[in-house]
Design a protein around this motif. Structure first.
Motif, PDB file in Angstrom:
ATOM      1  N   PHE A  73       0.851  -1.184   0.000  1.00 35.85           N
ATOM      2  CA  PHE A  73       0.000   0.000   0.000  1.00 35.85           C
ATOM      3  C   PHE A  73       0.888   1.236   0.000  1.00 35.85           C
ATOM      4  O   PHE A  73       1.814   1.340   0.810  1.00 35.85           O
ATOM      5  CB  PHE A  73      -0.901   0.026   1.236  1.00 35.85           C
ATOM      6  N   LEU A  74       0.614   2.151  -0.889  1.00 29.91           N
ATOM      7  CA  LEU A  74       1.386   3.383  -0.951  1.00 29.91           C
ATOM      8  C   LEU A  74       0.807   4.416   0.009  1.00 29.91           C
ATOM      9  O   LEU A  74      -0.419   4.582   0.096  1.00 29.91           O
ATOM     10  CB  LEU A  74       1.381   3.954  -2.366  1.00 29.91           C
ATOM     11  N   GLY A  75       1.686   5.123   0.716  1.00 27.60           N
ATOM     12  CA  GLY A  75       1.257   6.241   1.528  1.00 27.60           C
ATOM     13  C   GLY A  75       1.047   7.471   0.663  1.00 27.60           C
ATOM     14  O   GLY A  75       1.382   7.478  -0.525  1.00 27.60           O
ATOM     15  N   GLU A  76       0.490   8.525   1.246  1.00 35.12           N
ATOM     16  CA  GLU A  76       0.199   9.733   0.473  1.00 35.12           C
ATOM     17  C   GLU A  76       1.461  10.316  -0.150  1.00 35.12           C
ATOM     18  O   GLU A  76       1.455  10.724  -1.323  1.00 35.12           O
ATOM     19  CB  GLU A  76      -0.484  10.767   1.374  1.00 35.12           C
ATOM     20  N   ALA A  77       2.537  10.372   0.619  1.00 34.96           N
ATOM     21  CA  ALA A  77       3.788  10.923   0.089  1.00 34.96           C
ATOM     22  C   ALA A  77       4.309  10.061  -1.061  1.00 34.96           C
ATOM     23  O   ALA A  77       4.797  10.584  -2.083  1.00 34.96           O
ATOM     24  CB  ALA A  77       4.832  11.020   1.198  1.00 34.96           C
ATOM     25  N   GLU A  78       4.194   8.739  -0.917  1.00 32.86           N
ATOM     26  CA  GLU A  78       4.663   7.831  -1.975  1.00 32.86           C
ATOM     27  C   GLU A  78       3.832   7.986  -3.237  1.00 32.86           C
ATOM     28  O   GLU A  78       4.364   7.900  -4.358  1.00 32.86           O
ATOM     29  CB  GLU A  78       4.602   6.384  -1.478  1.00 32.86           C
ATOM     30  N   ILE A  79       2.545   8.212  -3.077  1.00 33.00           N
ATOM     31  CA  ILE A  79       1.675   8.404  -4.249  1.00 33.00           C
ATOM     32  C   ILE A  79       2.142   9.595  -5.063  1.00 33.00           C
ATOM     33  O   ILE A  79       2.256   9.535  -6.297  1.00 33.00           O
ATOM     34  CB  ILE A  79       0.208   8.591  -3.808  1.00 33.00           C
ATOM     35  N   HIS A  80       2.427  10.702  -4.397  1.00 29.52           N
ATOM     36  CA  HIS A  80       2.884  11.904  -5.106  1.00 29.52           C
ATOM     37  C   HIS A  80       4.238  11.677  -5.771  1.00 29.52           C
ATOM     38  O   HIS A  80       4.480  12.164  -6.884  1.00 29.52           O
ATOM     39  CB  HIS A  80       2.946  13.080  -4.135  1.00 29.52           C
ATOM     40  N   LEU A  81       5.118  10.932  -5.106  1.00 28.31           N
ATOM     41  CA  LEU A  81       6.411  10.623  -5.701  1.00 28.31           C
ATOM     42  C   LEU A  81       6.251   9.774  -6.957  1.00 28.31           C
ATOM     43  O   LEU A  81       6.929  10.001  -7.972  1.00 28.31           O
ATOM     44  CB  LEU A  81       7.298   9.894  -4.685  1.00 28.31           C
ATOM     45  N   VAL A  82       5.366   8.787  -6.879  1.00 28.14           N
ATOM     46  CA  VAL A  82       5.127   7.908  -8.028  1.00 28.14           C
ATOM     47  C   VAL A  82       4.558   8.699  -9.202  1.00 28.14           C
ATOM     48  O   VAL A  82       4.999   8.545 -10.355  1.00 28.14           O
ATOM     49  CB  VAL A  82       4.174   6.762  -7.631  1.00 28.14           C
TER      50      VAL A  82
END
Length: 262
Positions: A73-82
């Motif tokens: 599961f991606l966190g919010e910060a990881e989503i933006h990075l992706v």
């Protein structure tokens, strides 16, 4: 099974059949589906009491292991990075494709093969004509998903590609056909972030986790993901370990209020 009659089947033969599929390159999930079909056939033959039917104990001795079921599961910060990494790719659609998956929980194949006629923007519903379950399903669209769809339309027009009702959303500009895969571009985007273990399908897991962690019920998530059986959705139940504790307080508060009034 070739010409082997039912009464001649043995567990050894069936296990060899499974091994042959594995050597033939079939995935464990596909082989297990074949085992399920075979078991259904054998059980039905026994129920119907077919003469010269299968022996009572004849069955595949072991199903194929499915490997590690750990969900990412991606966190919010990881989503933006992706999303930012996908924007850096030269691929004309990768960033919008990934953004749409995160906002809808759609399967990669559902988005890849979507056509403009599948979207009802008045009702904010995306109809998948044939889902993984073999049925049509409806995906509820958010206002953000609608904006991404409009961006896809604008980018497609900018590439000189058609946006008629029968056109696919994601058309390969070179081949003028829907994309067969986004994996090469996706692999570059995730490796840039050192996130090689993140799969495109994990975007669907992320969508579910975001919903549950913000109060959506298992039944609501089931409908939004298009799961036919609630057991598929219950894989995400562990994401909110405090939810049940919060719910039992409902009854506790009710009794406390009653006692205070008396």
């Amino acid at each position: 099974m070739g010409d082997i009659p039912l009464e001649a089947l043995t567990t050894e033969i069936l296990d060899g059949w499974v091994i042959g599929q594995r050597r033939g390159g079939y995935k464990p999930g596909t082989i297990n589906k074949h085992i399920n079909y075979l078991n259904r056939i054998l059980n039905l033959a026994r129920v119907w009491e077919i003469e010269n039917g299968p022996k009572r104990n004849c069955k595949v001795s072991k199903r194929m292991p499915m490997g590690d079921h750990r969900q990412k599961f991606l966190g919010e910060a990881e989503i933006h990075l992706v999303l930012e990494s996908c924007r850096r790719e030269q691929h004309p659609y990768l960033d919008l494709f990934v953004h749409l998956l995160i906002l809808t929980g759609a399967r990669s194949s559902e988005a890849r093969l979507a056509r403009w006629c599948d979207f009802d923007m008045q009702r904010m519903v995306w109809t998948v004509p044939l889902s993984k379950s073999g049925r049509a399903r409806r995906i509820v669209l958010s206002s953000s998903a609608a904006k991404v769809l409009e961006q896809i339309r604008q980018r497609t027009e900018g590439l000189g590609l058609p946006v008629t009702t029968d056109s696919h959303l994601f058309i390969n500009p070179r081949l003028r056909q829907p994309y067969k895969s986004f994996h090469l571009a996706w692999d570059r985007a995730r490796r840039r972030l050192g996130m090689q273990d993140v799969r495109i399908h994990d975007l669907r897991h992320t969508y579910a986790s975001l919903l549950i962690n913000r109060g959506a019920s298992i039944y609501e998530v089931q409908k939004l993901l298009g799961h036919h059986h609630i057991s598929m959705t219950e894989r995400y139940a562990h994401l909110l370990p405090d939810t049940l504790h919060q719910r039992v307080e409902i009854v506790a508060r009710l009794l406390d209020d009653t006692e205070n009034r008396t």
